[in-house]
Design a protein around this motif. Structure first.
Motif, PDB file in Angstrom:
ATOM      1  N   VAL A 145       0.868  -1.174   0.000  1.00  0.00           N
ATOM      2  CA  VAL A 145       0.000   0.000   0.000  1.00  0.00           C
ATOM      3  C   VAL A 145       0.909   1.229   0.000  1.00  0.00           C
ATOM      4  O   VAL A 145       1.822   1.339   0.818  1.00  0.00           O
ATOM      5  N   LEU A 146       0.686   2.125  -0.939  1.00  0.00           N
ATOM      6  CA  LEU A 146       1.482   3.351  -1.021  1.00  0.00           C
ATOM      7  C   LEU A 146       0.934   4.357  -0.017  1.00  0.00           C
ATOM      8  O   LEU A 146      -0.230   4.737  -0.072  1.00  0.00           O
ATOM      9  N   MET A 147       1.786   4.761   0.935  1.00  0.00           N
ATOM     10  CA  MET A 147       1.393   5.733   1.960  1.00  0.00           C
ATOM     11  C   MET A 147       2.392   6.878   1.988  1.00  0.00           C
ATOM     12  O   MET A 147       3.589   6.678   1.755  1.00  0.00           O
ATOM     13  N   THR A 148       1.899   8.069   2.287  1.00  0.00           N
ATOM     14  CA  THR A 148       2.786   9.227   2.395  1.00  0.00           C
ATOM     15  C   THR A 148       2.968   9.623   3.850  1.00  0.00           C
ATOM     16  O   THR A 148       2.091   9.418   4.689  1.00  0.00           O
ATOM     17  N   TYR A 149       4.138  10.190   4.124  1.00  0.00           N
ATOM     18  CA  TYR A 149       4.397  10.771   5.437  1.00  0.00           C
ATOM     19  C   TYR A 149       4.877  12.205   5.222  1.00  0.00           C
ATOM     20  O   TYR A 149       5.384  12.552   4.141  1.00  0.00           O
ATOM     21  N   PRO A 150       4.742  13.082   6.236  1.00  0.00           N
ATOM     22  CA  PRO A 150       5.171  14.478   6.071  1.00  0.00           C
ATOM     23  C   PRO A 150       6.663  14.562   5.770  1.00  0.00           C
ATOM     24  O   PRO A 150       7.455  13.753   6.267  1.00  0.00           O
ATOM     25  N   ASP A 151       7.037  15.527   4.942  1.00  0.00           N
ATOM     26  CA  ASP A 151       8.446  15.716   4.621  1.00  0.00           C
ATOM     27  C   ASP A 151       9.257  15.804   5.909  1.00  0.00           C
ATOM     28  O   ASP A 151       8.887  16.524   6.844  1.00  0.00           O
TER      29      ASP A 151
END
Length: 406
Positions: A145-151
Protein backbone atom coordinates in the motif's frame (compact mmCIF):
# COMPACT_ATOMS: atom_id res chain seq x y z
CA UNK A 1 2.01 7.60 16.78
CA UNK A 2 2.48 5.64 13.55
CA UNK A 3 3.90 2.16 14.15
CA UNK A 4 6.21 0.45 11.66
CA UNK A 5 7.76 -3.02 11.88
CA UNK A 6 10.50 -4.91 10.05
CA UNK A 7 9.73 -8.28 8.47
CA UNK A 8 11.45 -11.22 6.78
CA UNK A 9 10.78 -10.57 3.12
CA UNK A 10 10.75 -13.25 0.45
CA UNK A 11 12.70 -11.96 -2.55
CA UNK A 12 14.06 -13.19 -5.87
CA UNK A 13 17.71 -14.18 -5.94
CA UNK A 14 19.98 -11.43 -7.20
CA UNK A 15 20.67 -13.17 -10.52
CA UNK A 16 16.96 -13.66 -11.31
CA UNK A 17 15.31 -10.49 -10.03
CA UNK A 18 14.99 -8.77 -13.43
CA UNK A 19 13.22 -11.85 -14.81
CA UNK A 20 10.97 -12.48 -11.81
CA UNK A 21 9.45 -9.07 -11.05
CA UNK A 22 6.52 -7.85 -13.13
CA UNK A 23 4.02 -5.03 -13.31
CA UNK A 24 0.65 -5.40 -11.68
CA UNK A 25 -1.30 -8.17 -13.42
CA UNK A 26 -4.07 -5.78 -14.60
CA UNK A 27 -1.59 -3.58 -16.49
CA UNK A 28 -0.83 -6.18 -19.17
CA UNK A 29 -2.82 -6.38 -22.39
CA UNK A 30 -3.63 -9.95 -23.42
CA UNK A 31 -0.90 -10.30 -26.04
CA UNK A 32 1.80 -8.99 -23.69
CA UNK A 33 0.59 -11.24 -20.85
CA UNK A 34 0.64 -14.29 -23.12
CA UNK A 35 4.17 -13.48 -24.31
CA UNK A 36 5.44 -13.16 -20.74
CA UNK A 37 3.84 -16.44 -19.70
CA UNK A 38 4.98 -18.29 -22.82
CA UNK A 39 8.60 -17.15 -22.91
CA UNK A 40 9.61 -16.23 -19.35
CA UNK A 41 9.26 -19.21 -16.96
CA UNK A 42 10.65 -17.13 -14.07
CA UNK A 43 8.03 -14.36 -14.24
CA UNK A 44 6.01 -13.78 -11.08
CA UNK A 45 3.02 -13.73 -13.44
CA UNK A 46 3.16 -17.56 -13.34
CA UNK A 47 2.30 -17.31 -9.64
CA UNK A 48 -0.42 -14.72 -10.19
CA UNK A 49 -1.97 -16.74 -13.04
CA UNK A 50 -1.05 -20.39 -12.35
CA UNK A 51 -3.80 -21.91 -14.51
CA UNK A 52 -2.46 -20.31 -17.71
CA UNK A 53 -1.42 -23.63 -19.25
CA UNK A 54 -4.60 -25.34 -18.03
CA UNK A 55 -7.46 -23.06 -18.94
CA UNK A 56 -10.12 -24.80 -16.84
CA UNK A 57 -12.73 -22.80 -14.99
CA UNK A 58 -12.19 -23.16 -11.27
CA UNK A 59 -13.65 -21.59 -8.13
CA UNK A 60 -12.00 -18.55 -6.59
CA UNK A 61 -10.79 -20.61 -3.63
CA UNK A 62 -9.24 -23.30 -5.80
CA UNK A 63 -7.52 -20.71 -7.97
CA UNK A 64 -6.14 -18.90 -4.92
CA UNK A 65 -4.80 -22.17 -3.53
CA UNK A 66 -3.13 -22.78 -6.91
CA UNK A 67 -1.48 -19.37 -6.53
CA UNK A 68 -0.13 -20.47 -3.15
CA UNK A 69 1.15 -23.76 -4.55
CA UNK A 70 2.91 -22.05 -7.45
CA UNK A 71 4.44 -19.61 -4.97
CA UNK A 72 5.75 -22.55 -2.93
CA UNK A 73 7.16 -24.07 -6.14
CA UNK A 74 9.15 -20.89 -6.79
CA UNK A 75 10.57 -21.08 -3.27
CA UNK A 76 11.43 -24.76 -3.60
CA UNK A 77 13.25 -24.02 -6.85
CA UNK A 78 15.26 -21.25 -5.11
CA UNK A 79 13.80 -18.61 -7.41
CA UNK A 80 12.46 -16.88 -4.30
CA UNK A 81 14.30 -16.93 -0.97
CA UNK A 82 13.21 -15.73 2.47
CA UNK A 83 15.49 -13.36 4.37
CA UNK A 84 16.86 -14.80 7.61
CA UNK A 85 16.49 -11.65 9.71
CA UNK A 86 13.64 -9.09 9.94
CA UNK A 87 14.54 -6.00 7.96
CA UNK A 88 13.19 -2.83 6.42
CA UNK A 89 13.93 -2.04 2.80
CA UNK A 90 14.67 1.11 0.84
CA UNK A 91 13.42 1.06 -2.73
CA UNK A 92 14.33 3.56 -5.43
CA UNK A 93 12.75 3.82 -8.88
CA UNK A 94 14.34 5.94 -11.59
CA UNK A 95 12.23 6.69 -14.68
CA UNK A 96 13.01 8.78 -17.75
CA UNK A 97 11.65 11.91 -16.06
CA UNK A 98 11.92 11.48 -12.27
CA UNK A 99 12.84 9.23 -9.38
CA UNK A 100 11.01 7.94 -6.31
CA UNK A 101 12.55 6.65 -3.09
CA UNK A 102 10.61 5.07 -0.24
CA UNK A 103 10.76 2.67 2.69
CA UNK A 104 9.15 -0.78 2.65
CA UNK A 105 7.86 -1.79 6.09
CA UNK A 106 4.89 -3.29 7.87
CA UNK A 107 2.38 -0.76 9.19
CA UNK A 108 -0.30 -1.43 11.78
CA UNK A 109 -3.86 -2.57 11.03
CA UNK A 110 -4.76 -1.08 14.42
CA UNK A 111 -3.45 2.31 13.23
CA UNK A 112 -5.76 2.03 10.23
CA UNK A 113 -8.72 1.19 12.45
CA UNK A 114 -7.85 4.14 14.74
CA UNK A 115 -7.55 6.59 11.81
CA UNK A 116 -3.82 7.15 12.25
CA UNK A 117 -3.53 5.71 8.75
CA UNK A 118 -6.05 7.82 6.84
CA UNK A 119 -8.00 7.15 3.63
CA UNK A 120 -9.56 9.40 1.00
CA UNK A 121 -11.16 6.92 -1.43
CA UNK A 122 -14.35 4.87 -1.29
CA UNK A 123 -14.17 1.09 -1.53
CA UNK A 124 -16.25 -1.59 -3.24
CA UNK A 125 -17.23 -4.28 -0.71
CA UNK A 126 -17.19 -7.14 -3.25
CA UNK A 127 -13.68 -6.26 -4.40
CA UNK A 128 -12.48 -6.06 -0.79
CA UNK A 129 -13.86 -9.54 -0.03
CA UNK A 130 -12.15 -10.99 -3.13
CA UNK A 131 -8.82 -9.47 -2.10
CA UNK A 132 -9.23 -10.72 1.45
CA UNK A 133 -9.92 -14.27 0.24
CA UNK A 134 -7.05 -14.03 -2.24
CA UNK A 135 -4.56 -13.18 0.50
CA UNK A 136 -6.10 -15.68 2.91
CA UNK A 137 -5.57 -18.65 0.59
CA UNK A 138 -2.42 -17.49 -1.21
CA UNK A 139 -0.87 -16.58 2.17
CA UNK A 140 1.18 -13.69 0.84
CA UNK A 141 1.01 -10.09 -0.31
CA UNK A 142 3.39 -8.57 -2.86
CA UNK A 143 1.68 -5.25 -3.62
CA UNK A 144 2.49 -2.69 -0.91
CA UNK A 145 0.00 0.00 0.00
CA UNK A 146 1.48 3.35 -1.02
CA UNK A 147 1.39 5.73 1.96
CA UNK A 148 2.79 9.23 2.39
CA UNK A 149 4.40 10.77 5.44
CA UNK A 150 5.17 14.48 6.07
CA UNK A 151 8.45 15.72 4.62
CA UNK A 152 11.14 14.95 7.19
CA UNK A 153 14.73 16.12 6.76
CA UNK A 154 16.03 13.58 9.27
CA UNK A 155 14.53 10.65 7.34
CA UNK A 156 15.65 12.20 4.05
CA UNK A 157 19.26 12.43 5.25
CA UNK A 158 19.16 8.87 6.61
CA UNK A 159 17.88 7.52 3.28
CA UNK A 160 20.55 9.49 1.40
CA UNK A 161 23.29 7.93 3.53
CA UNK A 162 21.85 4.42 3.17
CA UNK A 163 21.69 4.52 -0.61
CA UNK A 164 25.36 5.46 -0.97
CA UNK A 165 26.09 1.77 -0.32
CA UNK A 166 25.96 -0.93 -2.97
CA UNK A 167 22.31 -1.93 -3.53
CA UNK A 168 21.17 -5.51 -2.90
CA UNK A 169 19.29 -5.28 -6.21
CA UNK A 170 19.85 -3.07 -9.25
CA UNK A 171 18.00 -3.90 -12.46
CA UNK A 172 16.23 -2.35 -15.44
CA UNK A 173 12.80 -3.12 -16.86
CA UNK A 174 11.37 -3.13 -20.37
CA UNK A 175 9.69 0.18 -19.47
CA UNK A 176 13.20 1.68 -19.15
CA UNK A 177 12.94 2.07 -15.38
CA UNK A 178 15.86 1.33 -13.07
CA UNK A 179 15.04 -0.27 -9.71
CA UNK A 180 17.27 -0.39 -6.62
CA UNK A 181 16.68 -2.16 -3.30
CA UNK A 182 18.67 -1.87 -0.08
CA UNK A 183 18.11 -4.15 2.93
CA UNK A 184 18.46 -2.56 6.39
CA UNK A 185 18.63 -5.21 9.11
CA UNK A 186 20.62 -3.50 11.88
CA UNK A 187 18.38 -3.61 14.96
CA UNK A 188 19.58 -0.25 16.33
CA UNK A 189 18.96 1.46 13.00
CA UNK A 190 15.48 -0.07 12.73
CA UNK A 191 14.63 0.97 16.29
CA UNK A 192 15.81 4.52 15.55
CA UNK A 193 13.51 4.71 12.50
CA UNK A 194 10.59 3.28 14.48
CA UNK A 195 11.03 6.04 17.05
CA UNK A 196 11.00 8.66 14.28
CA UNK A 197 7.69 7.35 12.93
CA UNK A 198 6.18 7.12 16.41
CA UNK A 199 6.39 10.92 16.40
CA UNK A 200 4.49 11.07 13.09
CA UNK A 201 0.87 11.92 13.73
CA UNK A 202 -0.64 10.42 10.57
CA UNK A 203 0.12 8.42 7.44
CA UNK A 204 -2.04 8.94 4.35
CA UNK A 205 -2.99 6.19 1.90
CA UNK A 206 -2.14 7.37 -1.60
CA UNK A 207 -2.88 4.11 -3.43
CA UNK A 208 -4.15 0.76 -2.13
CA UNK A 209 -7.40 1.49 -0.28
CA UNK A 210 -9.02 -1.84 -1.19
CA UNK A 211 -5.94 -3.81 -0.17
CA UNK A 212 -5.81 -2.02 3.19
CA UNK A 213 -9.46 -2.74 3.94
CA UNK A 214 -8.99 -6.38 2.87
CA UNK A 215 -6.06 -6.75 5.28
CA UNK A 216 -8.23 -5.30 8.04
CA UNK A 217 -10.84 -8.03 7.37
CA UNK A 218 -8.11 -10.67 7.28
CA UNK A 219 -6.81 -9.47 10.63
CA UNK A 220 -10.29 -9.63 12.14
CA UNK A 221 -10.62 -13.26 10.99
CA UNK A 222 -7.23 -14.23 12.42
CA UNK A 223 -7.83 -16.86 15.12
CA UNK A 224 -4.13 -17.53 15.71
CA UNK A 225 -2.66 -14.94 18.11
CA UNK A 226 0.82 -16.24 17.29
CA UNK A 227 0.42 -15.07 13.69
CA UNK A 228 1.13 -11.36 14.09
CA UNK A 229 1.86 -10.97 10.36
CA UNK A 230 -1.89 -10.58 9.74
CA UNK A 231 -1.88 -7.54 12.04
CA UNK A 232 0.32 -5.57 9.66
CA UNK A 233 0.07 -4.06 6.19
CA UNK A 234 2.87 -4.33 3.65
CA UNK A 235 3.49 -0.64 2.96
CA UNK A 236 5.67 1.58 0.81
CA UNK A 237 6.19 4.81 2.76
CA UNK A 238 7.21 7.82 0.69
CA UNK A 239 7.62 11.50 1.47
CA UNK A 240 4.75 13.75 0.44
CA UNK A 241 7.03 15.75 -1.88
CA UNK A 242 8.13 12.61 -3.73
CA UNK A 243 4.84 11.32 -5.16
CA UNK A 244 3.46 12.25 -8.56
CA UNK A 245 -0.27 12.90 -8.87
CA UNK A 246 -1.95 12.83 -12.28
CA UNK A 247 -5.53 13.69 -13.11
CA UNK A 248 -8.10 11.38 -14.65
CA UNK A 249 -9.81 13.00 -17.64
CA UNK A 250 -13.44 12.21 -18.48
CA UNK A 251 -14.90 10.88 -21.73
CA UNK A 252 -18.69 10.84 -22.21
CA UNK A 253 -20.51 8.98 -24.99
CA UNK A 254 -23.34 11.47 -25.64
CA UNK A 255 -24.76 14.90 -24.73
CA UNK A 256 -27.87 13.48 -23.03
CA UNK A 257 -30.11 14.57 -25.91
CA UNK A 258 -28.74 18.13 -26.12
CA UNK A 259 -27.57 19.62 -29.38
CA UNK A 260 -24.09 21.12 -29.27
CA UNK A 261 -25.54 24.65 -29.19
CA UNK A 262 -28.03 23.86 -26.41
CA UNK A 263 -25.33 22.13 -24.38
CA UNK A 264 -23.01 25.15 -24.63
CA UNK A 265 -25.87 27.42 -23.54
CA UNK A 266 -26.35 25.29 -20.42
CA UNK A 267 -22.62 25.40 -19.69
CA UNK A 268 -22.56 29.20 -19.97
CA UNK A 269 -24.74 29.45 -16.85
CA UNK A 270 -21.79 28.26 -14.73
CA UNK A 271 -18.69 28.79 -16.90
CA UNK A 272 -17.01 31.37 -19.07
CA UNK A 273 -16.31 29.48 -22.30
CA UNK A 274 -13.52 30.27 -24.74
CA UNK A 275 -13.27 28.42 -28.05
CA UNK A 276 -9.63 27.38 -28.63
CA UNK A 277 -10.47 25.83 -32.04
CA UNK A 278 -7.83 23.21 -32.92
CA UNK A 279 -5.34 24.41 -30.30
CA UNK A 280 -4.96 21.55 -27.79
CA UNK A 281 -5.81 23.02 -24.40
CA UNK A 282 -4.76 21.80 -20.98
CA UNK A 283 -5.80 23.58 -17.73
CA UNK A 284 -2.98 25.39 -15.93
CA UNK A 285 -4.67 26.02 -12.57
CA UNK A 286 -7.42 24.90 -10.22
CA UNK A 287 -11.06 25.51 -11.23
CA UNK A 288 -10.11 25.70 -14.90
CA UNK A 289 -11.24 22.91 -17.22
CA UNK A 290 -10.52 21.84 -20.76
CA UNK A 291 -13.19 20.43 -23.05
CA UNK A 292 -13.10 18.80 -26.47
CA UNK A 293 -16.29 18.73 -28.52
CA UNK A 294 -17.01 18.54 -32.25
CA UNK A 295 -13.34 18.89 -33.33
CA UNK A 296 -12.72 21.94 -31.11
CA UNK A 297 -11.01 22.52 -27.77
CA UNK A 298 -12.55 24.89 -25.21
CA UNK A 299 -11.43 26.41 -21.93
CA UNK A 300 -14.00 26.55 -19.13
CA UNK A 301 -13.57 28.90 -16.17
CA UNK A 302 -15.97 29.18 -13.28
CA UNK A 303 -18.19 32.19 -13.80
CA UNK A 304 -18.30 32.91 -10.08
CA UNK A 305 -14.61 32.92 -9.17
CA UNK A 306 -15.39 33.88 -5.58
CA UNK A 307 -17.83 31.04 -5.04
CA UNK A 308 -17.79 29.85 -1.43
CA UNK A 309 -17.16 26.12 -1.02
CA UNK A 310 -18.34 24.66 2.26
CA UNK A 311 -16.01 21.63 2.36
CA UNK A 312 -12.70 20.46 0.94
CA UNK A 313 -14.72 18.04 -1.21
CA UNK A 314 -16.74 20.86 -2.76
CA UNK A 315 -13.49 22.62 -3.77
CA UNK A 316 -12.20 19.61 -5.74
CA UNK A 317 -12.26 20.07 -9.50
CA UNK A 318 -13.62 16.55 -10.01
CA UNK A 319 -16.51 17.36 -7.67
CA UNK A 320 -17.15 20.74 -9.33
CA UNK A 321 -17.32 19.09 -12.75
CA UNK A 322 -19.68 16.43 -11.37
CA UNK A 323 -21.99 18.88 -9.58
CA UNK A 324 -22.15 21.50 -12.35
CA UNK A 325 -21.90 19.44 -15.54
CA UNK A 326 -21.93 15.66 -15.37
CA UNK A 327 -24.92 15.30 -13.03
CA UNK A 328 -27.27 18.22 -13.87
CA UNK A 329 -26.63 18.47 -17.62
CA UNK A 330 -25.40 15.07 -18.78
CA UNK A 331 -27.42 13.07 -16.20
CA UNK A 332 -24.48 10.95 -15.09
CA UNK A 333 -25.26 10.11 -11.49
CA UNK A 334 -23.05 7.09 -10.81
CA UNK A 335 -19.45 7.94 -11.73
CA UNK A 336 -18.30 4.40 -11.05
CA UNK A 337 -20.84 2.28 -12.92
CA UNK A 338 -22.49 4.47 -15.57
CA UNK A 339 -21.55 2.95 -18.95
CA UNK A 340 -21.70 6.35 -20.65
CA UNK A 341 -18.55 7.64 -18.93
CA UNK A 342 -14.95 6.43 -19.11
CA UNK A 343 -11.65 7.73 -17.80
CA UNK A 344 -8.23 8.44 -19.25
CA UNK A 345 -5.22 8.93 -17.00
CA UNK A 346 -3.35 12.20 -17.27
CA UNK A 347 -0.22 10.20 -18.05
CA UNK A 348 -1.68 9.75 -21.51
CA UNK A 349 -1.64 12.58 -24.04
CA UNK A 350 -4.80 14.64 -24.49
CA UNK A 351 -4.33 13.84 -28.18
CA UNK A 352 -5.49 10.33 -27.29
CA UNK A 353 -8.64 11.84 -25.80
CA UNK A 354 -9.06 13.88 -28.98
CA UNK A 355 -8.56 10.79 -31.13
CA UNK A 356 -11.20 8.75 -29.27
CA UNK A 357 -13.75 11.52 -29.80
CA UNK A 358 -12.82 12.12 -33.44
CA UNK A 359 -13.29 8.39 -34.06
CA UNK A 360 -16.79 8.72 -32.52
CA UNK A 361 -16.17 6.38 -29.60
CA UNK A 362 -17.26 9.33 -27.42
CA UNK A 363 -18.91 12.68 -28.07
CA UNK A 364 -17.22 14.91 -25.50
CA UNK A 365 -14.15 14.96 -23.26
CA UNK A 366 -13.23 16.97 -20.17
CA UNK A 367 -9.63 17.70 -19.22
CA UNK A 368 -8.82 18.45 -15.56
CA UNK A 369 -5.99 19.99 -13.57
CA UNK A 370 -4.43 17.40 -11.23
CA UNK A 371 -5.19 17.37 -7.50
CA UNK A 372 -2.37 17.86 -5.01
CA UNK A 373 -1.33 16.17 -1.78
CA UNK A 374 -2.79 18.95 0.37
CA UNK A 375 -6.26 18.34 -1.11
CA UNK A 376 -5.93 14.61 -0.46
CA UNK A 377 -4.88 15.21 3.16
CA UNK A 378 -7.67 17.73 3.75
CA UNK A 379 -10.24 15.21 2.56
CA UNK A 380 -8.76 12.42 4.67
CA UNK A 381 -8.57 14.62 7.77
CA UNK A 382 -12.24 15.54 7.34
CA UNK A 383 -13.28 11.90 6.73
CA UNK A 384 -14.48 12.82 3.23
CA UNK A 385 -14.23 10.68 0.09
CA UNK A 386 -12.96 11.73 -3.33
CA UNK A 387 -15.14 11.05 -6.37
CA UNK A 388 -14.10 7.89 -8.23
CA UNK A 389 -11.15 8.23 -10.61
CA UNK A 390 -9.91 11.53 -9.22
CA UNK A 391 -6.21 10.69 -9.07
CA UNK A 392 -3.63 8.43 -10.69
CA UNK A 393 -0.65 8.32 -8.34
CA UNK A 394 2.93 7.15 -8.86
CA UNK A 395 5.17 5.36 -8.05
CA UNK A 396 3.77 1.95 -8.93
CA UNK A 397 5.40 -1.08 -7.31
CA UNK A 398 6.47 -4.25 -9.14
CA UNK A 399 4.98 -7.58 -8.05
CA UNK A 400 7.47 -10.17 -6.86
CA UNK A 401 10.17 -7.73 -5.76
CA UNK A 402 9.30 -7.99 -2.06
CA UNK A 403 6.83 -10.60 -0.77
CA UNK A 404 5.23 -10.36 2.68
CA UNK A 405 4.02 -13.72 3.98
CA UNK A 406 0.74 -13.78 5.92
Amino acid sequence: MAKIVPFKAVRPTRDKVCLVTCRSYEEYVNAELAAQLDFNPLSFLHILKPAYTNQETVSFEKRYRQVHQKYEDFKNEIILVKDKKPAIYIHKIVTKTQSFTGIIVGTSVADYCNNIIKKHEDIIAFRVRLLKDYMKYSEFNTEPVLMTYPDNKTIENWIFNCIQKLADFEFSTTKKEIHYLWKIEDALEINWLQNIFEKTQSLYIADGHHRTEALKLLSEENDNPQNTAKNHILSYLISENNIKIYEFNRLVKDLNGFTKEAFLQELQKEFIIEDKLQQAFQPSRKHEFGMYLDHSFYSLNLRNENEIFETSLDRLDTQILYKKVLLPILAIEDLRDDERIEYLSGKQSILELQNKIDQEEFEIGFILFPSNIEEIKALADADLIMPPKSTYIEPKFRSGLVVYEL
